[in-house]
Design a protein around this motif. Sequence first.
Motif, PDB file in Angstrom:
ATOM      1  N   TYR A  60       2.188  -6.752   2.277  1.00  0.00           N
ATOM      2  CA  TYR A  60       1.036  -6.064   1.689  1.00  0.00           C
ATOM      3  C   TYR A  60      -0.064  -7.033   1.268  1.00  0.00           C
ATOM      4  O   TYR A  60      -1.145  -6.601   0.886  1.00  0.00           O
ATOM      5  CB  TYR A  60       1.493  -5.270   0.458  1.00  0.00           C
ATOM      6  N   ASP A  65       1.854  -7.912  -3.550  1.00  0.00           N
ATOM      7  CA  ASP A  65       3.246  -8.320  -3.778  1.00  0.00           C
ATOM      8  C   ASP A  65       3.563  -8.461  -5.270  1.00  0.00           C
ATOM      9  O   ASP A  65       4.677  -8.185  -5.709  1.00  0.00           O
ATOM     10  CB  ASP A  65       3.546  -9.643  -3.063  1.00  0.00           C
ATOM     11  N   VAL A  68       4.750  -5.204  -6.759  1.00  0.00           N
ATOM     12  CA  VAL A  68       6.016  -4.596  -6.330  1.00  0.00           C
ATOM     13  C   VAL A  68       7.022  -4.724  -7.472  1.00  0.00           C
ATOM     14  O   VAL A  68       7.190  -5.806  -8.034  1.00  0.00           O
ATOM     15  CB  VAL A  68       6.545  -5.303  -5.059  1.00  0.00           C
ATOM     16  N   LYS A  70      10.410  -5.468  -8.651  1.00  0.00           N
ATOM     17  CA  LYS A  70      11.515  -6.156  -7.980  1.00  0.00           C
ATOM     18  C   LYS A  70      12.522  -6.675  -8.998  1.00  0.00           C
ATOM     19  O   LYS A  70      12.164  -6.999 -10.126  1.00  0.00           O
ATOM     20  CB  LYS A  70      10.991  -7.285  -7.099  1.00  0.00           C
ATOM     21  N   TYR A  83       7.129   0.687  -2.290  1.00  0.00           N
ATOM     22  CA  TYR A  83       5.741   0.413  -2.668  1.00  0.00           C
ATOM     23  C   TYR A  83       4.798   1.331  -1.895  1.00  0.00           C
ATOM     24  O   TYR A  83       3.739   1.716  -2.370  1.00  0.00           O
ATOM     25  CB  TYR A  83       5.420  -1.060  -2.381  1.00  0.00           C
ATOM     26  N   ASP A  84       5.188   1.649  -0.660  1.00  0.00           N
ATOM     27  CA  ASP A  84       4.458   2.649   0.125  1.00  0.00           C
ATOM     28  C   ASP A  84       5.444   3.229   1.141  1.00  0.00           C
ATOM     29  O   ASP A  84       6.643   2.942   1.069  1.00  0.00           O
ATOM     30  CB  ASP A  84       3.214   2.043   0.799  1.00  0.00           C
ATOM     31  N   ALA A 112       6.087   6.438  -4.746  1.00  0.00           N
ATOM     32  CA  ALA A 112       5.845   5.008  -4.573  1.00  0.00           C
ATOM     33  C   ALA A 112       5.678   4.413  -5.969  1.00  0.00           C
ATOM     34  O   ALA A 112       5.308   5.119  -6.912  1.00  0.00           O
ATOM     35  CB  ALA A 112       4.603   4.776  -3.731  1.00  0.00           C
ATOM     36  N   ARG A 114       4.189   1.111  -8.257  1.00  0.00           N
ATOM     37  CA  ARG A 114       3.319  -0.056  -8.310  1.00  0.00           C
ATOM     38  C   ARG A 114       3.093  -0.449  -9.770  1.00  0.00           C
ATOM     39  O   ARG A 114       2.673   0.389 -10.576  1.00  0.00           O
ATOM     40  CB  ARG A 114       1.962   0.236  -7.638  1.00  0.00           C
ATOM     41  N   ARG A 124       2.133   4.329 -12.317  1.00  0.00           N
ATOM     42  CA  ARG A 124       3.088   3.362 -11.778  1.00  0.00           C
ATOM     43  C   ARG A 124       4.108   4.025 -10.860  1.00  0.00           C
ATOM     44  O   ARG A 124       4.746   3.350 -10.064  1.00  0.00           O
ATOM     45  CB  ARG A 124       3.765   2.616 -12.921  1.00  0.00           C
TER      46      ARG A 124
END
Lengths: 420, 420
Positions: A60, A65, A68, A70, A83-84, A112, A114, A124
């Motif tokens: 992305y 990034d 994301v 994680k 994320y998508d 998604a 974010r 989010r």
Amino acid sequence: MNHMDQTKLQTLKGFRDFLPQEARKRQYAIAKIVEVFEYYGFDPLETPTLEYQGVLLGKYGAEADKLVFKFEDEGGRKVALRYDQTVPVARVLAQYGQELPMPFKRYQIQSAFRAEKPQKGRFREFLQCDIDIVGANPPLPDAEILAVLFNVYQNLGVKNFKIKINDRKDLFALLAKAGVPKDKELRATQIIDKLDKAGDEKVRAMLSQATNPDVASSVLKLLSNNPTPSPELEAISGKAFKLGVPEDCLTFSPYLARGLDYYTGLIMEGVIDGYEGGSVFGGGRFDQLIGQLSGGKVDLPAVGVSIGIDRTVAALDSLKLLPESKTAAQVLVTIFDSELADASLALATTLRDNGLKVELYPSLSTKLDKQLKFADKKGIPFVLIIGAKEAQTKTATLKNMASGDQQTLPLDKLADVIKS
Amino acid sequence: MNHMDQTKLQTLKGFRDFLPQEARKRQYAIAKIVEVFEYYGFDPLETPTLEYQGVLLGKYGAEADKLVFKFEDEGGRKVALRYDQTVPVARVLAQYGQELPMPFKRYQIQSAFRAEKPQKGRFREFLQCDIDIVGANPPLPDAEILAVLFNVYQNLGVKNFKIKINDRKDLFALLAKAGVPKDKELRATQIIDKLDKAGDEKVRAMLSQATNPDVASSVLKLLSNNPTPSPELEAISGKAFKLGVPEDCLTFSPYLARGLDYYTGLIMEGVIDGYEGGSVFGGGRFDQLIGQLSGGKVDLPAVGVSIGIDRTVAALDSLKLLPESKTAAQVLVTIFDSELADASLALATTLRDNGLKVELYPSLSTKLDKQLKFADKKGIPFVLIIGAKEAQTKTATLKNMASGDQQTLPLDKLADVIKS
């Protein structure tokens, strides 16, 4: 037992609960959207909420990034939240290969995630609603996507809306002609995208800063020369008209740029007259992305669009195009007392068998007054009461909650009266 | 550009993709289930995928807490993924309080995440489908839940299925009478739950180990004395019958215990004749849980059930109760060549306007043979072809993909023929 920290009885910032009334609005919109998708031969796809970080990261861009979600799971795997829906579909295409029919058409409606700074209209966790046609070149799949979008908003009752279209290739050619260096191309498209809102002078200043004043002037001059649609865009529009899209629904917008880097041809954006919250969908053709995402394992042209559910529901709400009912229930069957309860249970059952959505008040010992207040609060339009007199005469009293009107009717007439 | 680690182009263990054919089966089942929920006045609720760890941990027990996916987000917040839908609904009740109509009925269909060892039929992300009635005492809400379940499986076409019911209070009373100490009560119920499958002697050995041989004998003796349903269970069944549940659908099962600790009254479990994969739903009354979960902020009785979507879909599949079609599309309109394409586009549009689900082959230059293979692979039952001859005579050739039969028909007759 365990005591919860009171301060934590709340949702995380940027995350939302959808209480029944709001959840119903969203489900209504989604059902109408999916109905159209299926009329165009799109089938559903679902991918997991969690993926290996290796699948998502580095696709992305560095800034994205960072957004994301994680973490490392208990087994030490580096995992990330969806994320998508584009990267997961690229993985699916690479992983299942020949199993899938090609061209591949799918719709996907999932959350998604974010880690963006929460602000008005930005969350989010949010629902994405994507369709893509993978493995086919323009103009036909591009035109089908436009036809789907026209019909989606028709099906939602939106009368006045426009799809702005442009061709990224034309925009790049114009920039090259104006002297914008290759490495400033994407920055320049993002600036041009603001022409409508920011106006000429602001855009000139931004372009000057990104390149130099001569190049900026040159870009603005070329744009003011009324560029015409490319032959490819003409072909796509032509096929879209054949597929029933009215001519005045498509607007050629030479300034339309779209924020994402990966578009390679058609770009599009939807705006609803009378809704000021921004574009309700956006998309385009991305012929190189799947090859990149899959590490070269599959290399396929693709075109698609992402419908913004939040904005679409907000637009429908402001245009009064959502069903007004706060609940699915059409009628509340009350319980007069525990002795008369069975008559109410039998009535609820009969009405349900007759195709009515019936809420039965779930208590044998609640005062009628409180049951009526409950119906009012929940927004149930009708209430039925079987007291001693009604039980004797095989009738029920029907109360219209909006008007306050009451009438006592034979049991077998009730379903028809409520339905009408 | 970025190169993806090829070994990582896969889903995480315990997570699944649902390719279109499988996703359609699930959506079919969910739609049928939701239809019934709405006939009973249940409205949807959605909660976020992520919650504060403080909301989730310490509610499910120490063993379960280990299975919660948890991490620290970029902002240093300790967050966790949804583990079930009961704790989030308790948070919602505590957070929104008076806003919500009470009694509160909701359905919720969202993913739950558990870091369990993946094994056959057990996944780390799975769809939960719950209904609960909060804020009302037995027997009426309990009976309504039973009626919903009966009608859900009716609506799915399942003819032979049973709901096993028992009362946790009776089981506890029996255990106390047999001399099982209070702190061994839950362990003993879990052992008794195995009577059907493991048999008397294994259960005797396990009970002896958990308590002592005398107590074990006493428990088994009391259970063999044909316990009868409690007055509360009789009342619930009686109301369920009034709500249309057939008598032979409810089975009193004195050994039924259910694994979860928090049930306080009615417990229930659904089994489908001819499906060996275990119970397809399970639930019961939990009158203390919401008080505990909300830290005492709200204290409400509740009853509910969780329908296992994976098992229900598997059962429907094995009983051949799922629609056979692999795609929503009823017909593929092919593109003979780019010159004749517009006739195909017009036909696709007309058929869609006539209520048919139409896939248009999205390419102007693909050999007809390849288009037919595509229809076959995707499982589209009919194919339409407009070649030069058909275009001249305003006809199209309709091919039945199963039989291979072909017929050339006037354009205005096609919709009816395909529909029949």
